[in-house]
Design an enzyme around this catalytic site. Structure first.
Site, PDB file in Angstrom:
ATOM      1  N   HIS A 175     -16.546   4.903  -8.470  1.00 52.60           N
ATOM      2  CA  HIS A 175     -15.152   4.499  -8.240  1.00 52.60           C
ATOM      3  C   HIS A 175     -14.791   3.329  -9.157  1.00 52.60           C
ATOM      4  CE1 HIS A 175     -15.381   6.815  -4.452  1.00 52.60           C
ATOM      5  NE2 HIS A 175     -14.069   6.869  -4.544  1.00 52.60           N
ATOM      6  N   LYS A 198     -12.810  -1.356  -6.006  1.00 46.93           N
ATOM      7  CA  LYS A 198     -13.095  -0.823  -4.665  1.00 46.93           C
ATOM      8  C   LYS A 198     -13.951  -1.805  -3.877  1.00 46.93           C
ATOM      9  CE  LYS A 198     -14.624   3.297  -2.196  1.00 46.93           C
ATOM     10  NZ  LYS A 198     -13.515   3.217  -1.233  1.00 46.93           N
TER      11      LYS A 198
HETATM   12  P1  NAD Z   1      -5.569  -1.870  -2.954  1.00 53.60           P
HETATM   13  O1  NAD Z   1      -6.411  -3.102  -2.867  1.00 53.60           O
HETATM   14  O2  NAD Z   1      -4.982  -1.493  -4.275  1.00 53.60           O
HETATM   15  O3  NAD Z   1      -4.358  -1.952  -1.901  1.00 53.60           O
HETATM   16  C1  NAD Z   1      -4.530  -2.446  -0.596  1.00 53.60           C
HETATM   17  C2  NAD Z   1      -3.171  -2.762   0.020  1.00 53.60           C
HETATM   18  O4  NAD Z   1      -3.413  -3.333   1.315  1.00 53.60           O
HETATM   19  C3  NAD Z   1      -2.369  -3.787  -0.773  1.00 53.60           C
HETATM   20  O5  NAD Z   1      -0.983  -3.513  -0.674  1.00 53.60           O
HETATM   21  C4  NAD Z   1      -2.670  -5.084  -0.046  1.00 53.60           C
HETATM   22  O6  NAD Z   1      -1.615  -6.033  -0.176  1.00 53.60           O
HETATM   23  C5  NAD Z   1      -2.763  -4.592   1.396  1.00 53.60           C
HETATM   24  N1  NAD Z   1      -3.544  -5.502   2.218  1.00 53.60           N
HETATM   25  C6  NAD Z   1      -4.711  -6.115   1.891  1.00 53.60           C
HETATM   26  N2  NAD Z   1      -5.122  -6.908   2.909  1.00 53.60           N
HETATM   27  C7  NAD Z   1      -4.199  -6.778   3.894  1.00 53.60           C
HETATM   28  C8  NAD Z   1      -4.054  -7.330   5.196  1.00 53.60           C
HETATM   29  N3  NAD Z   1      -4.971  -8.180   5.697  1.00 53.60           N
HETATM   30  N4  NAD Z   1      -2.986  -6.976   5.922  1.00 53.60           N
HETATM   31  C9  NAD Z   1      -2.060  -6.105   5.445  1.00 53.60           C
HETATM   32  N5  NAD Z   1      -2.138  -5.551   4.220  1.00 53.60           N
HETATM   33  C10 NAD Z   1      -3.204  -5.886   3.451  1.00 53.60           C
HETATM   34  O7  NAD Z   1      -6.501  -0.702  -2.382  1.00 53.60           O
HETATM   35  P2  NAD Z   1      -6.340   0.881  -2.605  1.00 53.60           P
HETATM   36  O8  NAD Z   1      -7.107   1.298  -3.808  1.00 53.60           O
HETATM   37  O9  NAD Z   1      -4.904   1.256  -2.489  1.00 53.60           O
HETATM   38  O10 NAD Z   1      -7.151   1.423  -1.344  1.00 53.60           O
HETATM   39  C11 NAD Z   1      -6.770   1.099  -0.017  1.00 53.60           C
HETATM   40  C12 NAD Z   1      -7.715   1.795   0.967  1.00 53.60           C
HETATM   41  O11 NAD Z   1      -7.565   3.224   0.845  1.00 53.60           O
HETATM   42  C13 NAD Z   1      -9.205   1.523   0.704  1.00 53.60           C
HETATM   43  O12 NAD Z   1      -9.881   1.434   1.952  1.00 53.60           O
HETATM   44  C14 NAD Z   1      -9.662   2.750  -0.063  1.00 53.60           C
HETATM   45  O13 NAD Z   1     -11.044   3.009   0.078  1.00 53.60           O
HETATM   46  C15 NAD Z   1      -8.847   3.805   0.611  1.00 53.60           C
HETATM   47  N6  NAD Z   1      -8.622   5.035  -0.160  1.00 53.60           N
HETATM   48  C16 NAD Z   1      -8.657   6.191   0.553  1.00 53.60           C
HETATM   49  C17 NAD Z   1      -8.378   7.389  -0.060  1.00 53.60           C
HETATM   50  C18 NAD Z   1      -8.352   8.644   0.774  1.00 53.60           C
HETATM   51  O14 NAD Z   1      -8.081   9.739   0.244  1.00 53.60           O
HETATM   52  N7  NAD Z   1      -8.571   8.542   2.089  1.00 53.60           N
HETATM   53  C19 NAD Z   1      -8.090   7.429  -1.420  1.00 53.60           C
HETATM   54  C20 NAD Z   1      -8.070   6.226  -2.133  1.00 53.60           C
HETATM   55  C21 NAD Z   1      -8.314   5.025  -1.486  1.00 53.60           C
END
Ligand code: NAD
Length: 254
Positions: free
Chosen positions: A143, A147
């Site tokens: 990844h 991540k």
């Molecule tokens: P990212 O860090 O780019 O985004 C995270 C978001 O959450 C940001 O907007 C951030 O401001 C917000 N955030 C962080 N801490 C917070 C808090 N305490 N309260 C409220 N909001 C908060 O991360 P990402 O790459 O978008 O991934 C997010 C999650 O999704 C991860 O857990 C990742 O593993 C998961 N993910 C899942 C899939 C899937 O298909 N299920 C795909 C990609 C990513």
């Protein structure tokens, strides 16, 4: 159909906003810890999540954030009976129990991976392990360098599928998970090696390797854009809206 989007300034949150615009799903509201504007959408302060749920009553919430925030959103949705879709990964047991508890009062769909190809990969992995239960299994996932959790939620789901298939096919015990290898550390029977790589902007790659009997089988899924996950999450939200309270996964929606 209206959805609320959490973590809307994040990598996945922005993808969900784009995917919603593309398919004509109305964004009732979007939140993040700091207000902002993304592609013309006003992102509101995350503190206002509960008040916005009351005011906008979206058909579903789509969440890709961090476990502690997901727990808070799930509880707010449960109090109001709003369907909740989450793709967040990296939960500890207590956090997972809290999200599961929310599903007693509202429909909750949680998936570590919203790519359709990964659901197909899981089926193929189960079949391959059932056909070759004595073969060594090693899992590698890659990844992007931002991540947080490792191994990925998808890797954990694949490992669970491997264990289930071995139990079904050969009544075998779950494999001992060995995270990387270093020094004098020969493989022993009953292990599964788990290898994690973090680099650049790789969207997500999972490879399952089965080897034995002078042959090797590799099964690989590679996501080539985050739009794949966003589209799957919106499919899940459309499917979940109007369902009874309960715990669902992406396979149910497919
Ligand atoms: P990212 O860090 O780019 O985004 C995270 C978001 O959450 C940001 O907007 C951030 O401001 C917000 N955030 C962080 N801490 C917070 C808090 N305490 N309260 C409220 N909001 C908060 O991360 P990402 O790459 O978008 O991934 C997010 C999650 O999704 C991860 O857990 C990742 O593993 C998961 N993910 C899942 C899939 C899937 O298909 N299920 C795909 C990609 C990513």
């Amino acid at each position: 159909m209206t959805v609320a989007v959490t973590g809307a300034t994040g990598r996945m949150g922005e993808e969900v906003l784009d995917a919603a615009a593309e398919r004509g799903v109305e964004v009732a509201f979007a939140v993040a810890p700091r207000p902002a504007t993304v592609d013309g959408v006003q992102i509101q302060d995350d503190d206002r999540f509960a008040a916005l749920l009351d005011r906008e009553a979206p058909d579903a919430v789509v969440d890709f954030t961090v476990p502690e925030a997901t727990v808070r959103y799930a509880e707010a949705c449960a109090e109001r009976g709003v369907p909740f879709v989450t793709g967040t990964t990296g939960f500890d047991e207590e956090e997972l129990a809290a999200v599961e508890a929310a599903s007693e009062r509202t429909p909750v769909l949680k998936a570590a991976n919203f790519a359709r190809g990964v659901q197909a990969l899981l089926r193929v992995v189960r079949e391959a392990v059932a056909a070759m239960p004595a073969y060594d299994v090693e899992l590698t996932e890659t990844h992007h360098n931002g991540k947080r959790d490792a191994p990925s939620g998808t890797a954990k789901t694949i490992l669970q599928a491997v264990d289930e298939a071995r139990v079904d096919a050969a009544d075998a015990a779950p494999l001992e998970r060995v995270y990387g290898r270093e020094g004098h550390d020969p493989r022993t029977e009953g292990q599964v090696g788990v290898h994690v790589r973090r680099a650049g902007d790789v969207r997500g790659e999972h490879e399952v390797l089965l080897a034995g009997n002078d042959e090797v089988v590799t099964l690989t899924h590679r996501a080539e854009s985050r739009g794949v996950f966003a589209a799957g999450a919106l499919d899940a939200a459309e499917w979940l809206a109007g369902r009874p309270a309960g715990w669902y996964d992406f396979e149910d929606a497919l």
